[in-house]
Scaffold this active site. Sequence first.
Site, mmCIF file in Angstrom:
data_model
loop_
_atom_site.group_PDB
_atom_site.id
_atom_site.type_symbol
_atom_site.label_atom_id
_atom_site.label_comp_id
_atom_site.label_asym_id
_atom_site.label_seq_id
_atom_site.Cartn_x
_atom_site.Cartn_y
_atom_site.Cartn_z
ATOM 1 N N SER A 1 7.105 -5.417 11.307
ATOM 2 C CA SER A 1 6.008 -4.495 11.010
ATOM 3 C C SER A 1 4.864 -5.128 10.218
ATOM 4 O O SER A 1 3.844 -4.493 9.991
ATOM 5 C CB SER A 1 6.537 -3.277 10.245
ATOM 6 O OG SER A 1 7.093 -3.658 9.009
ATOM 7 N N LYS B 1 6.822 4.595 4.065
ATOM 8 C CA LYS B 1 5.731 3.641 3.815
ATOM 9 C C LYS B 1 4.480 4.347 3.294
ATOM 10 O O LYS B 1 3.818 3.860 2.373
ATOM 11 C CB LYS B 1 5.411 2.888 5.106
ATOM 12 C CG LYS B 1 6.499 1.921 5.541
ATOM 13 C CD LYS B 1 6.164 1.277 6.874
ATOM 14 C CE LYS B 1 7.250 0.291 7.304
ATOM 15 N NZ LYS B 1 6.961 -0.318 8.615
#
Length: 796
Positions: free
Chosen positions: A695, A738
Amino acid sequence: MSSEMEQNQLTIPEAQLVEVKREDFPAELPILPLKNTVIFPFTLTPLTVGRPGSIKLVDDVTAGNKLLGVITQRDPSLEQPGPDDLYQYGTICKILRMIRYPKNTIMMLVQGLARFQITQFTKTAPYLIAKIAPLESLVERDIELEALVKGVNGQFQRVLSMMVNPPTEAQTQVMNIDDPGQLADLIISHLDVEVDAKQQALETLNVKERLGFVLRLLEEEIEILEVGSRIHTRVKDEIEKSMRERYLREQMEAIKKELGEVEGPEIEELRKRIKRAKMPKEVEKEAWRELERLAQIHPSSAEYTVARTYLDWLAELPWSKQTRDNLELKRGRTILDEDHYNLQKIKERILEYLAVLKLKRDMKGPILCFVGPPGVGKTSLGRSIARALGRKFVRMSLGGMRDEAEIRGHRRTYVGALPGRIIQGLRRASSRNPVYMLDEIDKLGADFRGDPSSALLEVLDPEQNSTFSDHYLDVAFDLSKVIFLTTANVLHTIPAPLLDRMEVLEIPGYSEEEKLQIAIKYLIPKQIRENGLKSQQIEFSEEAIKKIIREYTDEAGVRNLEREIGAVCRKIAARIVEDRHSKRLITLEEIQTLLGPIKYFSQLSERLDKSGVAIGLVWTATGGDIIFIEVTRMKGKGNLMLTGQLGEVMKESAQAALSYIRSNGEKLGIDLGSFGDWDIHIHVPEGGIPKDGPSAGVTLVTALASLLTDTPVRADLAMTGEVTLRGKVLPVGGIREKVLGAHRAGIKTVILPKRNEKDLLEITQNVKDQMHFEFVDEIDEVLAFALPAYVTARAR
């Protein structure tokens, strides 16, 4: 009183039969109804008469020719039967003797003379009188008749031989009768058969048919007597066996007493406990077998201790004990709201379980897995579920467990063997249906002692755990009534077969506003109580709480926040004891005095003022967080250096990012010829922490582009997403965590893959209102947004 007493099947020996010629029968006879009794010709029968009409009838008959007709009632419950309540066939009888008793009761002995049929009732009061037609038996003497007579005689003798108390005179009477019809009547009068069967025999005039009917009745009686004889023999054998065992046991007890081996109170106490435990049949059988073996072992033997401990465990386990569920949804909702702030999805799932359990009581318990960072309330949720249901709560930590025997128990081969911790927890709970919390299931290990996660497969499978077998017990225990809950920080370390058996419920980290509400409603009141304070002695301002959240904690949950609040409460408690002052208001200014220097502060401003630095978003076991990716270059030979304890996947992402930059350098305005003269170094700070995953691809490309174009990345910007060599931005996981990590860090703008837009639905509205989200499909869109100064310069 009934019109007759139970018929005595024995002919009265001292009474002599009288002869009455058929021509002496009158055309009309008084009719005496009988209950449950059929009288046959040429038999003597005692009757008891008590009804007023029947007594009047007997008195009138006795004063005359002493002849009367007796007919059986169809319904024995009727006290005043009418003509329609009687059969049409009966027997002409003569009263031989009569005795009058007190209370208007007459006992009489009657003799059956002949069959008759009622042709017409002529009178119904004070008793029934009817015109009658005497009937003759139809006899056709042939070989078939002789065979029937012999068959009936033989079967009747067999019946008499099988009876416990046979009528001795019946055998003599049957042998002295030559008339086949009388033989059939006499035999059926001695048989214990239904009234309907006797009435059918009375109405059968054909002697062959009557004998055949009696023969069938005799065969049925023989079959019944044979079955009864077998039952009697079996019961007798069992009684004899039981008496023999009892005698032998008494002898054995006497021998033990002589040898000084009397069964101690421990054995007797174990017997009582095994009976009270109400075990399943198979388990109880094993317990009795083991107890008998224990009784033969000397107490000083080591084997005695092993067997004694085993029986203790069997007797103490809750085989049949369970708590009663409280299935009120309102109460459950209230308890969950009292204990936990927000978590609506989790609460709704628990209330759904309560609703289904209320409708379907035999529902198997679900296996719920709460996944989330530390300190978000996973374990306390289990306690709340137990409180809402009214069940016992058991918690077992699986963190660091490496021995399969911890789950399945040790085999009974040595003195220190014990059942597994699953069975131990049920014993502590004293209930077969507790809420069982398996904590930290993602931290199970495996080594040469076995794999605990494999042992848990049976425990956490509703289709298998009804017969869970512990190695120590070696008998099945039903775990299907238990509600198993598990907790984990991450899912990727849980084996796939084990994860498949659980329903995963994710608990996200908390936003600042949620932490503030949790502190006000739950943490502060709890810490005030635990530190001996009262609400009148201390109060926190909202600004003070926010300062603790921002500058003294850096977490997804609220565990450290609770510690810091507890530290403040302890300091105030010390001051109260020393100074005895009144209520203290904790303000923004006092926090640093009480808790010391700030522990966490933002580095965004000093990190993003130079080119080659970009902020990425990561998802860790402790929740979402931000990372800085720093890129620099130096004279060299075109090498790529990677530092910061990066995993293989993240290293590959860095190589892919550099390849994309080099392949698209012309479009980006980068001098491709200079790559061979420079070494590029990519570093991710906090190198002591391992980092991995795809990511960070978007962040790596942005940091490289920032360095090579000498353009700083936009301030307060973080990003996440996987990038391909073609420049496509692919979706990633952990978006909710996140974003919350970025929010805690003060990030205002986040770049996300377009296909992750749906994940924002799980984020609270107040967080989304404070942030801006940019959704992209291509890396060009990322660079255009992240490097606005360079894009503007290029446009010129």
